[in-house]
Design a protein around this motif. Structure first.
Motif, PDB file in Angstrom:
ATOM      1  N   ARG A  11       0.721  -1.229  -0.044  1.00  0.00           N
ATOM      2  CA  ARG A  11       0.166  -0.094   0.039  1.00  0.00           C
ATOM      3  C   ARG A  11       1.077   1.065  -0.206  1.00  0.00           C
ATOM      4  N   TYR A  45      -5.134  -4.044  -7.158  1.00  0.00           N
ATOM      5  CA  TYR A  45      -6.559  -4.421  -6.592  1.00  0.00           C
ATOM      6  C   TYR A  45      -6.324  -5.495  -5.359  1.00  0.00           C
ATOM      7  N   ASP A  49      -8.702  -1.101  -1.952  1.00  0.00           N
ATOM      8  CA  ASP A  49     -10.164  -1.258  -2.330  1.00  0.00           C
ATOM      9  C   ASP A  49     -10.693  -0.209  -3.684  1.00  0.00           C
ATOM     10  N   GLY A  50      -9.913  -0.747  -4.709  1.00  0.00           N
ATOM     11  CA  GLY A  50     -10.419   0.147  -5.765  1.00  0.00           C
ATOM     12  C   GLY A  50      -9.730   1.465  -5.853  1.00  0.00           C
ATOM     13  N   GLY A  53     -10.403   3.727  -2.634  1.00  0.00           N
ATOM     14  CA  GLY A  53      -9.541   3.359  -1.607  1.00  0.00           C
ATOM     15  C   GLY A  53      -8.040   3.876  -1.951  1.00  0.00           C
TER      16      GLY A  53
END
Length: 205
Positions: A11, A45, A49-50, A53
């Motif tokens: 992330r 993905y 969350d898309g 996100g």
């Protein structure tokens, strides 16, 4: 073969890449992020969350530079002043992110926590509940408008013929340095004049 020491995708790297794209172009797409990171779009993905996100990850990344401890100061106007200046500096570092972040709902828990603290601050100061969010939003309008102004050219008005708008030309010549900072301080002062007047009205009611 053993596992790579640095994960290929996470992330943090997705957020950093998205912010680089936004800083450069004002926008991002998930396929663009995947291409930059050398992975398949579907792999991105798996970590977020898309697109929504990723927008919230961007919001958290920018907002982490806002000094939330400023909201612990007292009195309330000193707290909001310090918070506003820190808020402006954080967003001025990424002005192209402002339209995206300000036109999508706030969901990031750490950002919502800042608003929670601002709401408590204003309630404790004596603002009635129906006026709390309008006060916060009004302050944000000042802050974010000024953050965009900091990214604008120093000269925003280009006059080809001084004789057509002579007073405007004179006013522009008289601006001097730090136009954006001076305008921000003026708007901030006006905000607090009205906010304090509101509190006085409540006290007299």
């Amino acid at each position: 073969m053993g596992r790579p020491r640095t994960p290929l995708l996470d992330r943090e790297r997705i957020t950093t890449t998205a912010l680089e794209l936004v800083d450069a172009h004002g926008e991002f797409s998930v396929p663009q992020i995947a291409r930059r990171l050398g992975v398949q779009t579907g792999s991105v993905y798996h970590h977020v969350d898309g697109r929504d996100g990723i927008v919230e990850l961007l919001r958290e990344r920018v907002a982490q530079h806002i000094d939330v401890t400023a909201l612990d100061l007292r009195p309330w106007d000193a707290a909001l002043t310090a918070w506003a200046r820190s808020y402006r500096a954080a967003f001025a570092a990424h002005p192209r992110a402002i339209p995206m972040l300000m036109t999508s709902p706030v969901r990031a828990p750490r950002v919502l926590e800042q608003y929670e603290r601002a709401v408590i601050l204003l309630l404790d100061a004596g603002f009635p509940l129906p006026d709390v969010m309008p006060v916060i939003v009004a302050l944000e309008n000042v802050v974010l408008g000024s953050a965009l102004d900091l990214a604008a050219p120093e000269t925003m008005w280009e006059i080809a013929d001084d004789t057509a708008t002579p007073r405007l030309a004179e006013a522009l010549d008289a601006i001097g340095d730090n136009r954006a900072d001076r305008a921000f301080e003026l708007a901030l002062e006006g905000f607090f004049v009205q906010a304090r007047r509101m509190l006085e009205t409540y006290a007299q009611a």
